[in-house]
Scaffold this motif. Structure first.
Motif, PDB file in Angstrom:
ATOM      1  N   ASP A 185       0.807  -1.221   0.000  1.00 34.20           N
ATOM      2  CA  ASP A 185       0.000   0.000   0.000  1.00 34.20           C
ATOM      3  C   ASP A 185       0.836   1.264   0.000  1.00 34.20           C
ATOM      4  O   ASP A 185       0.334   2.342  -0.299  1.00 34.20           O
ATOM      5  CB  ASP A 185      -0.935   0.017   1.221  1.00 34.20           C
ATOM      6  CG  ASP A 185      -2.060  -0.998   1.092  1.00 34.20           C
ATOM      7  OD1 ASP A 185      -2.336  -1.436  -0.037  1.00 34.20           O
ATOM      8  OD2 ASP A 185      -2.665  -1.347   2.124  1.00 34.20           O
ATOM      9  N   SER A 186       2.101   1.152   0.353  1.00 34.10           N
ATOM     10  CA  SER A 186       2.922   2.355   0.491  1.00 34.10           C
ATOM     11  C   SER A 186       3.461   2.857  -0.837  1.00 34.10           C
ATOM     12  O   SER A 186       3.596   4.074  -1.034  1.00 34.10           O
ATOM     13  CB  SER A 186       4.084   2.093   1.456  1.00 34.10           C
ATOM     14  OG  SER A 186       4.931   1.080   0.933  1.00 34.10           O
ATOM     15  N   SER A 187       3.755   1.956  -1.780  1.00 32.12           N
ATOM     16  CA  SER A 187       4.425   2.417  -2.994  1.00 32.12           C
ATOM     17  C   SER A 187       4.247   1.410  -4.128  1.00 32.12           C
ATOM     18  O   SER A 187       5.181   0.687  -4.486  1.00 32.12           O
ATOM     19  CB  SER A 187       5.916   2.644  -2.718  1.00 32.12           C
ATOM     20  OG  SER A 187       6.560   3.204  -3.829  1.00 32.12           O
ATOM     21  N   THR A 188       3.059   1.373  -4.707  1.00 32.66           N
ATOM     22  CA  THR A 188       2.792   0.475  -5.840  1.00 32.66           C
ATOM     23  C   THR A 188       1.929   1.189  -6.865  1.00 32.66           C
ATOM     24  O   THR A 188       0.974   1.884  -6.509  1.00 32.66           O
ATOM     25  CB  THR A 188       2.080  -0.812  -5.390  1.00 32.66           C
ATOM     26  OG1 THR A 188       2.789  -1.401  -4.305  1.00 32.66           O
ATOM     27  CG2 THR A 188       2.004  -1.810  -6.529  1.00 32.66           C
ATOM     28  N   LEU A 189       2.296   1.021  -8.119  1.00 32.41           N
ATOM     29  CA  LEU A 189       1.535   1.578  -9.237  1.00 32.41           C
ATOM     30  C   LEU A 189       1.066   0.424 -10.114  1.00 32.41           C
ATOM     31  O   LEU A 189       1.875  -0.420 -10.512  1.00 32.41           O
ATOM     32  CB  LEU A 189       2.397   2.550 -10.039  1.00 32.41           C
ATOM     33  CG  LEU A 189       1.778   3.222 -11.267  1.00 32.41           C
ATOM     34  CD1 LEU A 189       2.336   4.642 -11.418  1.00 32.41           C
ATOM     35  CD2 LEU A 189       2.056   2.427 -12.557  1.00 32.41           C
ATOM     36  N   TYR A 190      -0.226   0.383 -10.405  1.00 32.83           N
ATOM     37  CA  TYR A 190      -0.811  -0.659 -11.242  1.00 32.83           C
ATOM     38  C   TYR A 190      -1.201  -0.056 -12.587  1.00 32.83           C
ATOM     39  O   TYR A 190      -1.792   1.028 -12.658  1.00 32.83           O
ATOM     40  CB  TYR A 190      -2.046  -1.259 -10.570  1.00 32.83           C
ATOM     41  CG  TYR A 190      -1.765  -1.913  -9.239  1.00 32.83           C
ATOM     42  CD1 TYR A 190      -1.442  -3.259  -9.149  1.00 32.83           C
ATOM     43  CD2 TYR A 190      -1.813  -1.172  -8.059  1.00 32.83           C
ATOM     44  CE1 TYR A 190      -1.172  -3.856  -7.935  1.00 32.83           C
ATOM     45  CE2 TYR A 190      -1.546  -1.760  -6.836  1.00 32.83           C
ATOM     46  CZ  TYR A 190      -1.223  -3.106  -6.772  1.00 32.83           C
ATOM     47  OH  TYR A 190      -0.963  -3.678  -5.558  1.00 32.83           O
ATOM     48  N   CYS A 191      -0.860  -0.786 -13.646  1.00 32.40           N
ATOM     49  CA  CYS A 191      -1.188  -0.334 -14.994  1.00 32.40           C
ATOM     50  C   CYS A 191      -1.459  -1.554 -15.858  1.00 32.40           C
ATOM     51  O   CYS A 191      -1.342  -2.696 -15.410  1.00 32.40           O
ATOM     52  CB  CYS A 191      -0.056   0.514 -15.577  1.00 32.40           C
ATOM     53  SG  CYS A 191       1.517  -0.363 -15.749  1.00 32.40           S
ATOM     54  N   THR A 192      -1.831  -1.319 -17.111  1.00 33.96           N
ATOM     55  CA  THR A 192      -2.068  -2.437 -18.015  1.00 33.96           C
ATOM     56  C   THR A 192      -0.741  -3.074 -18.410  1.00 33.96           C
ATOM     57  O   THR A 192       0.326  -2.455 -18.306  1.00 33.96           O
ATOM     58  CB  THR A 192      -2.803  -1.972 -19.280  1.00 33.96           C
ATOM     59  OG1 THR A 192      -1.977  -1.041 -19.988  1.00 33.96           O
ATOM     60  CG2 THR A 192      -4.129  -1.304 -18.927  1.00 33.96           C
TER      61      THR A 192
END
Length: 214
Positions: A185-192
């Motif tokens: 939760d602190s540092s994650t980026l979700y993309c395709t």
């Protein structure tokens, strides 16, 4: 004779000894119970977001579609989905952050994980090649709100070839996700998956395949 050496009913040192042993055992049981429950919750969070098995190679996995079909043909496998991962720099209003990128294949994601139920704001259905979903801690650190536009810088910008200049990629934030795991939760980026492949220069390759068992 050891418990009641003086003949009295409840000797002081006997009571202290019994209470000390009881407290020690009780503390051990509580600690084991708490740590066991904590480990169970961590495992559930990981399997809910990553699956139960990860298939990797020494390098990148090319022709991942055929590999996914082979994995799903194994008895006991409920589903498989490819992923790409890497480090990025994200900037919003001159505030930088360096999150972990997770590229998702939306076509097969639901067969392995139920990531959509962790989206606190927005929707996983709004994710496309020009959009991202941020973890709650990352969004708070950047001061990003739903619908904002962020700039994405990739390591490829440092590897210039023949004077080529790679400009930062812009993406709108269509969701804020909270799993309950501090690190995720602190540092994650979700993309395709396609966007992750472009940002990391993978072409059509992926880093691995997440697997859900029956």
């Amino acid at each position: 004779k050891q418990l009641f050496p003086t003949g009295r009913r409840f000797p002081f040192f006997t009571a202290i000894s019994v209470v000390s042993v009881a407290l020690g055992v009780a503390l051990l049981i509580v600690v084991l119970g708490v740590m066991g429950g904590f480990g169970y919750q961590i495992r559930e969070m990981i399997t809910d977001t990553e699956g139960e098995i990860q298939v990797k190679a020494r390098g990148l996995i090319s022709d991942y579609r055929s590999v996914v079909k082979q994995v799903e043909a194994v008895p006991g496998v409920a589903g498989a989905t490819p992923y790409a991962a890497g480090m990025l720099m994200v900037q919003y209003q001159n505030k930088p952050a360096f999150p972990q990128m997770r590229g998702l294949d939306l076509g097969s994601l639901n067969r392995v994980v139920s990531l959509g139920r962790f989206v606190r704001l927005g929707s996983l259905n709004d994710l496309d090649d020009d959009a991202v979903i941020l973890s709650g801690g990352l969004a708070d650190a950047l001061g990003v709100r739903l619908g904002a536009t962020v700039e994405i810088y990739t390591p490829l910008m440092l590897a210039r070839k023949d004077g080529e200049v790679i400009l930062p990629r812009t993406a709108r934030v269509v969701g804020i996700l909270e799993i309950g795991h501090q690190q995720l939760d602190s540092s994650t980026l979700y993309c395709t998956l396609r966007l992750a492949q472009d940002l990391d220069g993978l072409g059509r390759d992926v880093h691995g395949i997440n697997v859900r068992t029956q």
